[in-house]
Design an enzyme around this catalytic site. Structure first.
Site, PDB file in Angstrom:
ATOM      1  N   SER A  89      47.551 -17.632  15.982  1.00 13.55           N
ATOM      2  CA  SER A  89      47.339 -18.994  16.480  1.00 13.55           C
ATOM      3  C   SER A  89      47.899 -19.131  17.901  1.00 13.55           C
ATOM      4  CB  SER A  89      47.956 -19.997  15.513  1.00 13.55           C
ATOM      5  OG  SER A  89      47.514 -21.319  15.820  1.00 13.55           O
ATOM      6  N   HIS A 193      42.813 -25.869  12.988  1.00 14.15           N
ATOM      7  CA  HIS A 193      41.843 -24.798  12.720  1.00 14.15           C
ATOM      8  C   HIS A 193      40.780 -25.225  11.701  1.00 14.15           C
ATOM      9  CE1 HIS A 193      44.136 -22.057  15.185  1.00 14.15           C
ATOM     10  NE2 HIS A 193      45.232 -22.355  14.514  1.00 14.15           N
TER      11      HIS A 193
END
Length: 735
Positions: A89, A193
């Protein structure tokens, strides 16, 4: 050789006191970051007086600064050079910075804006699920009717994070609790996400339009694709990053398959544990690659992989190529078409000296419709050197020479079953030809060989119990000779033919069928095996490798072609029959000129019938000499090679004379391409199919973009490994 991947954690790795040993070492960078952010990074990380470190808009810049400084220190301390970078991430920004995609200041600005946008996303939530893998969690979501939720982070085979709207997340917690599934609610404000981050993605994309982003100098594995960042794709992937799952498990598997043995985590220890969990359950794609296709085929030919490199004309598939393939556990065929017997014998000796007489290798045996005696001479040579495997190409019927090779390798085994010491791997593109190879040798040919004393009575009897070929290559549209077959039509049809033949004949050994034509990418390899191929066969892609015996100038031309850069032209060796070959079109005139010659042959009865203007054009641009001189060269060649009768017949038959003269252009165009003659590149004849274009696109922006970094065995292994991964991922997606 061991490879190292440097990895960076994302949110969740932050902790009060982080970076303590870095800030004093790089005060200028710390001050620069603080000035850009408008607050003290040192104070935030070490003291966190306002308890902001856990807030997304502060967490992300803090983690980036610590990760970037940790990487700088690692470099200065002489850490092992990274073969790959990756980050989870937010950590992906550290990875991109470390790989040179953007500088420190740009990275700070990027993560600051990203953190602000993600912190502003409301109405969503996330749950971490442990003890289950992605497929199991996805199945639970399906069972519970949680269609709006997604697996946002696939962290390891034992941990996933689910993202979505708050209401559904709360309901999911209860659903999991009832099933004794371990989970924990994450303290985040948004559904990171997931598609709920779409507004943030659009805003971030506009922000990126004003940022200068480069391509990583060292491969960075993207969370979005679990594959390296492509050239020019940094901005798009960073935008998609906000709405796409973090495919961390797949990222680790990619790195393991690439040969990474050491993972160096900078800025935390969270990822190291996840990596070890994935490593513990990982089955390398290289192992899976060895299981693709037919075990029977692999055992029969003594190879580790169900992978074949076909023989190419005039020794383009060189002894060096065959040797490398053999040592890698693959089957390669030495290309003997167009070579004289001295060259062929020299090549066979070179191969056998390197891999042994019984090593996995083969020799191409191309039909010679003009000179059947040359087939017999080649068989004599093959038998003299105990060559065990041949690739039969361009045969439309079973000739005495081909049958003699097959049958002289037969003997009776224990229990009376035939043992085949000579293997014929038949290349076919039409069902009726396939049927001939799947049947025993014709009785008439066997009777003739027996009467001539070239085979024994026992061999003749055994020959009626085996097919001409236990291994058949189904050749769809491809480089070189092609009937333009469609693989999804041709292979299933011939597999059905095999089923019927085996049921009717009851052969002792199974018949294996491979697919050739269009095999240039992992997806194509995977598709071939899904269709039912026992092995795959490559051709065009191999002539653009270091080991190919064509010229460097041709390889330079081929490495840049795309799928649309080929065309069809008449085949020089079967010119009168109208057979076609697929050749390079980009940068050459050969396809147009070859087709023009065949059109003239079809239209006129002799060279004398050609219009003067046309004849002059041919002499000036095609042959570079008068046609009468071309014929004189052809006639001398025929007489020198023991074919005076053909020369005399052509003298009396103007149409045949014209065909032989026109054929001269095809031989010349192939020869100058092999030699790399720089003065006549426009006339190069280079057999190749669109598979090479697709391969070029697959390796674009990698070291293998240059043919000088392409070795034929590595090409095959990379295709198979990636195909195994492709099939594995497809199975996971459709489970």
């Amino acid at each position: 050789m061991s490879l190292t991947a440097v990895i960076f954690p994302g949110q969740g790795a932050q902790a009060k006191g982080m970076g303590r040993d870095l800030f004093d070492a790089y005060p200028d960078l710390v001050d620069q970051a603080s000035e850009l952010l408008g607050y003290s990074v040192r104070e935030l990380c070490l003291d966190d007086p306002r308890r902001e470190l856990k807030r997304t808009e502060f967490t992300q810049p803090a983690l980036f600064v610590v990760g970037a400084l940790a990487h700088r220190r690692r470099q200065e301390n002489g850490g092992t050079e990274a073969a790959f970078f990756a980050g989870h991430s937010l950590g992906e920004y550290c990875a991109l910075h470390a790989a040179g995609a953007f500088d420190f200041e740009t990275g700070v600005r990027l993560v600051q804006r990203r953190g602000e946008l993600m912190a502003g996303a409301a109405g969503g939530g996330m749950i971490a699920v442990t003890g289950l893998d992605r497929e199991q969690v996805t199945d639970l979501l399906r069972q519970g009717g949680f269609g709006s939720l997604v697996v946002a982070n696939d962290n390891s085979p034992e941990q996933c994070v689910v993202s979505g709207d708050v209401g559904s997340i709360e309901a999911l917690g209860e659903f999991l609790q009832e099933r004794n599934v371990r989970w924990v609610r994450l303290r985040v404000s948004g559904a990171f996400h997931s598609e709920l981050m779409r507004p943030a993605r659009e805003e971030f994309s506009r922000f990126l339009d004003g940022v200068d982003l480069g391509t990583p100098g060292t491969p960075v594995i993207a969370n979005v694709t679990a594959a390296p960042y492509p050239a020019g794709g940094t901005a798009e992937l960073l935008s998609d990053h906000l709405v796409s799952p973090v495919r961390w498990t797949e990222t680790v598997r990619y790195l393991l398959d690439a040969g990474v043995t050491e993972f160096a985590e900078l800025g935390g220890t969270v990822l190291t544990k996840l990596v070890e969990r994935t490593r513990a359950t990982h089955r390398p794609s290289a192992d899976r690659a060895q299981e693709l296709g037919s075990a029977t085929f692999r055992e029969r030919h003594g190879v580790r992989f169900a992978y074949v490199a076909g023989g190419m004309y005039r020794g383009v598939s060189s002894p060096e190529m065959v040797i490398r393939l053999s040592r890698a556990g693959m089957l390669g065929f030495y290309g003997t078409g167009g070579l004289d017997s001295v060259e062929v014998e020299r090549g066979i000796k070179e191969i056998q000296a390197a891999v042994g007489q019984d090593g996995p290798y083969g020799v191409n045996f191309i039909a010679n419709h003009d000179d059947p005696d040359s087939e017999q001479e080649l068989v004599d040579l093959l038998l003299r050197h105990h060559v065990r495997t041949i690739e039969a190409s361009a045969f439309i019927q079973m000739t005495p020479a081909l049958v003699r090779y097959r049958v002289t390798g037969l003997r009776r085994g224990p229990g009376g079953a035939p043992i085949c010491d000579h293997r014929v791997v038949a290349k076919v593109s039409r069902p009726e030809v396939a049927a001939a190879f799947l049947a025993p040798p014709p009785d008439a040919v066997l009777d003739g060989l027996l009467a001539a004393g070239e085979i024994s009575a026992e061999q003749a009897e055994l020959a009626r119990r085996v097919p001409m070929s236990h291994d058949v290559i189904v050749e769809a549209d491809s480089g070189g000779h092609t009937d333009g077959g469609i693989p999804t039509v041709l292979l299933p049809s011939l597999l059905e033919l095999r089923r019927r033949v085996e049921a009717e004949r009851g052969y002792d050994e199974p018949i294996c069928m491979g697919l050739a034509g269009g095999i240039g990418t992992p997806a194509a390899v995977a598709a071939a095996f899904v269709l039912g191929a026992d092995f795959v066969v490559t051709g065009s892609i191999n002539q653009c490798t270091v080991e190919a015996a064509t010229s460097d100038v041709v390889k330079d031309m081929l490495q840049d072609i795309d799928v649309q850069d080929t065309d069809y032209a008449p085949a020089g060796d079967m010119f009168e029959l109208g057979s076609r070959v697929q050749v390079l079109r980009k940068g050459v005139f050969f396809p147009a000129r070859g087709n023009k010659l065949h059109a003239l042959y079809s239209q006129y009865g002799s060279l004398d019938d050609l219009p003067e203007k046309t004849r002059s054009l041919l002499e000036r641009t095609y042959f570079r000499k008068p046609l009468d001189e071309v014929w004189a060269d052809v006639e001398r060649r025929l007489r020198a090679t023991g074919r005076a009768e053909l020369a005399e017949h052509a003298t009396r038959q103007p149409k045949q004379k014209m065909a032989l003269v026109f054929r001269r252009y095809f031989g010349y165009s192939a020869r100058i391409a092999l030699e790399g003659r720089a003065d006549d590149k426009v006339n190069y004849q280079v057999h190749t199919g669109p598979a090479l274009g697709s391969f070029n696109q697959w390796v674009r922006d990698t070291p293998h973009a240059s043919w000088r970094h392409r070795h034929v065995d590595e090409v095959g292994r990379n295709l198979l490994v990636a195909a195994a991964t492709h099939l594995s991922e497809f199975s996971r997606r459709t489970a």
